[in-house]
Design an enzyme around this catalytic site. Structure first.
Site, short mmCIF file in Angstrom:
data_model
loop_
_atom_site.label_atom_id
_atom_site.label_comp_id
_atom_site.label_asym_id
_atom_site.label_seq_id
_atom_site.Cartn_x
_atom_site.Cartn_y
_atom_site.Cartn_z
N GLY A 15 0.85 -1.18 0.00
CA GLY A 15 0.00 0.00 0.00
C GLY A 15 0.88 1.23 0.00
O GLY A 15 2.10 1.15 0.23
N GLN A 62 3.25 9.76 1.89
CA GLN A 62 4.54 9.13 1.57
C GLN A 62 5.12 9.65 0.26
O GLN A 62 6.30 9.44 0.00
CB GLN A 62 4.38 7.61 1.48
CG GLN A 62 4.02 6.97 2.81
CD GLN A 62 3.90 5.48 2.67
OE1 GLN A 62 2.84 4.98 2.35
NE2 GLN A 62 4.98 4.75 2.87
N CYS A 72 7.37 -0.89 5.87
CA CYS A 72 6.85 0.36 5.31
C CYS A 72 7.89 0.92 4.36
O CYS A 72 9.08 0.95 4.69
CB CYS A 72 6.56 1.34 6.44
SG CYS A 72 5.88 2.91 5.87
N GLU A 118 -2.37 2.09 6.26
CA GLU A 118 -2.43 3.23 5.32
C GLU A 118 -3.26 4.38 5.90
O GLU A 118 -2.91 5.55 5.73
CB GLU A 118 -2.99 2.79 3.97
CG GLU A 118 -2.19 1.70 3.27
CD GLU A 118 -0.70 1.97 3.17
OE1 GLU A 118 -0.30 3.14 3.10
OE2 GLU A 118 0.07 0.98 3.18
NI NI Z 1 3.74 2.52 5.33
#
Ligand code: NI
Length: 182
Positions: free
Chosen positions: A49, A54, A102, A145
């Site tokens: 995801g 980000q 992540c 997320e």
């Molecule tokens: Ni993440």
């Protein structure tokens, strides 16, 4: 389409709260292009995801997809899901521990408790309202997320850091220990 630069832990954008997208803007070329670029970026880096924070954009948009993913070889498949303005409500109190990584926290893995079952209410990329119930890994990715969109990363959710592992050590010592028992 373009592959976007991914912010890493320490960049303030990861600690900021994304703004809801007005539903009438969802179908705009700008938002559609952002979604396309986020999907391409997620696929390029084998993410399960990606949240807009980000990629340095404070809009409440996340994309999720798990097909054949080398970073998550045991994960069940999740078709491409575009999540806009998500509201996540736990169903029941039950939590489950599981490994997370992540793209903004490169090369690390850790065990994170998450609600096992949740209701997700959001918009999709066609500006249609969506309401669905997700369980297990899909529920985990949605929670991960949605957290990003509120400035939270998975490290904040760990009970302690005893499982936090560099990926090379994780492959040696933890791979195959599929889910951590509660
Ligand atoms: Ni993440």
């Amino acid at each position: 389409m373009a592959i976007l630069k991914v912010a890493r832990l320490g960049h303030p954008v990861l600690r900021q709260v994304a703004k809801p997208v007005p539903p009438e803007e969802i179908r705009s070329p700008e938002v559609q292009r952002l979604i396309d670029d986020m999907v391409e970026t997620m696929r390029e880096y084998d993410g399960a995801g990606l949240a807009a924070n980000q990629v340095h954009t404070l809009r409440a948009i996340a994309v999720i997809e798990v097909l054949a993913n080398p970073r998550y070889p045991d994960a069940p498949h999740i078709p491409l899901t575009v999540v806009i303005n998500p509201v996540v409500t736990p169903i029941g109190e039950e939590t489950e521990d599981g490994w997370e990584g992540c793209l903004s926290v490169p090369d690390l893995r850790g065990v994170v408790p998450r609600y096992r079952s949740i209701r997700l209410e959001c918009y999709d990329r066609d500006a249609q309202k969506v309401s669905l119930i997700a369980k297990d890994f899909f529920a985990r990715v949605i929670q991960h997320e949605s957290d990003h969109l509120r400035g939270t990363v998975y490290l904040d959710r760990m009970r302690d850091f005893s499982t936090l592992s560099h990926i090379a050590e994780w492959n040696k010592h933890w791979l195959g220990i599929r889910e951590q028992a509660d």
